[in-house]
Design a protein around this motif. Sequence first.
Motif, PDB file in Angstrom:
ATOM      1  N   UNK A 211      -6.131  -9.816 -12.019  1.00  0.00           N
ATOM      2  CA  UNK A 211      -7.132  -9.452 -11.024  1.00  0.00           C
ATOM      3  C   UNK A 211      -6.424  -9.200  -9.703  1.00  0.00           C
ATOM      4  N   UNK A 212      -6.599  -8.004  -9.159  1.00  0.00           N
ATOM      5  CA  UNK A 212      -5.949  -7.643  -7.906  1.00  0.00           C
ATOM      6  C   UNK A 212      -6.431  -8.554  -6.777  1.00  0.00           C
ATOM      7  N   UNK A 213      -5.465  -9.077  -6.011  1.00  0.00           N
ATOM      8  CA  UNK A 213      -5.791  -9.993  -4.906  1.00  0.00           C
ATOM      9  C   UNK A 213      -5.587  -9.313  -3.565  1.00  0.00           C
ATOM     10  N   UNK A 214      -4.403  -8.766  -3.330  1.00  0.00           N
ATOM     11  CA  UNK A 214      -4.092  -8.151  -2.045  1.00  0.00           C
ATOM     12  C   UNK A 214      -2.805  -7.351  -2.152  1.00  0.00           C
ATOM     13  N   UNK A 215      -2.541  -6.601  -1.105  1.00  0.00           N
ATOM     14  CA  UNK A 215      -1.277  -5.884  -0.997  1.00  0.00           C
ATOM     15  C   UNK A 215      -0.544  -6.387   0.241  1.00  0.00           C
ATOM     16  N   UNK A 216       0.750  -6.668   0.063  1.00  0.00           N
ATOM     17  CA  UNK A 216       1.599  -7.091   1.165  1.00  0.00           C
ATOM     18  C   UNK A 216       2.455  -5.912   1.614  1.00  0.00           C
ATOM     19  N   UNK A 217       2.376  -5.553   2.878  1.00  0.00           N
ATOM     20  CA  UNK A 217       3.200  -4.469   3.409  1.00  0.00           C
ATOM     21  C   UNK A 217       4.607  -5.005   3.671  1.00  0.00           C
ATOM     22  N   UNK A 218       5.589  -4.441   2.989  1.00  0.00           N
ATOM     23  CA  UNK A 218       6.971  -4.892   3.142  1.00  0.00           C
ATOM     24  C   UNK A 218       7.858  -3.783   3.690  1.00  0.00           C
ATOM     25  N   UNK A 219       7.769  -2.607   3.092  1.00  0.00           N
ATOM     26  CA  UNK A 219       8.581  -1.473   3.500  1.00  0.00           C
ATOM     27  C   UNK A 219       8.567  -0.429   2.395  1.00  0.00           C
ATOM     28  N   UNK A 220       8.937   0.784   2.728  1.00  0.00           N
ATOM     29  CA  UNK A 220       8.908   1.872   1.749  1.00  0.00           C
ATOM     30  C   UNK A 220       9.878   1.604   0.605  1.00  0.00           C
ATOM     31  N   UNK A 221       9.395   1.837  -0.613  1.00  0.00           N
ATOM     32  CA  UNK A 221      10.249   1.697  -1.783  1.00  0.00           C
ATOM     33  C   UNK A 221      10.454   0.267  -2.238  1.00  0.00           C
TER      34      UNK A 221
END
Length: 318
Positions: A211-221
């Motif tokens: 179940x999708x919880x969230x997306x963490x922005x880290x960096x491209x690629x």
Amino acid sequence: MFLWAALCVTTAWASPTTPVFVLNSLDGNVSVIDPMTWTEVKRIPTGKEPHHLYLTPDEKSVIVANALGDSLTFIDPRTATVQRTVYDVLDPYQLRFSPDMKWLVTAANRLNHVDIYRWDGQDLKLAKRIATGKTPSHVWIDTKSTTAWVTMQDSDELVSIDLKTQTLRSRVKTGSLPADVFGTPDNRYLLVGLTGGDGVEVYDVSSGEPKFVKKLLTGAGAHAFRAYGDRKHVFVSNRVANSISMIDYQSMQVVAQLPGPSGPDCMEISSDGKLLLVASRWSKKLTIIDIAARKVVRQVGVGKSPHGVWTLDHAGRF
């Protein structure tokens, strides 16, 4: 925020006794690095396109998976000598042993299947070949040795495989070009790096169905994971952004950014937790980063397109 320890800047860790291995994917060999002098002492020929490697459960061999060579090279992790080569293993791009030491799972990146091998401590026997989505990439196995999670790089999916029955159990869509996958030690969450995006997707798998919880922005690629070893934090390499993010996987927050020159890929951490070793894919370098200082302290020349990096003297895997 993560509290950085007051560690002195160093380029060697306490009493290292075993070499560092770096897989040179386009050269078809392995660079052997002396961690005291940070020099390449030799190269070991393998099959074509070695990409990933994994330790046997008895710690007597490190297995190099040669994707285009359709073979596995067994190397002594202490002496860096070749022990044997196993042929007719189709397209072993990525590989992982189950914690109970019964199974070896390989992802056939170009052939769109996952192979499950039985392991008796010495030999491998193919138990099942499972057709999957397009371009299986990376594998994670839960701590109970019941489920293998595999990303499908070109069909943007995360699939699960029941190891007992060797059957495909679930399939969910992900973001663009999912690559490495990391599971928390409580088997509750999976983190998936999106090489075609700019971050990491988090899934709750405690019920068996992702179940999708969230997306963490880290960096491209966002690409490869390596746990810090403190059972709280994991690093992810951002290949396009040339950075490395540290994630607190208890709070599911990005807590630090480190440099990652020239397309950072696979990573290893020294046993004392001070150094992060990174394969700089586009510059033929092994990059050594002081974690506390958050800076590059050394680079070692290796072969073309360095990918997997590993040493027996490493920090914990969670």
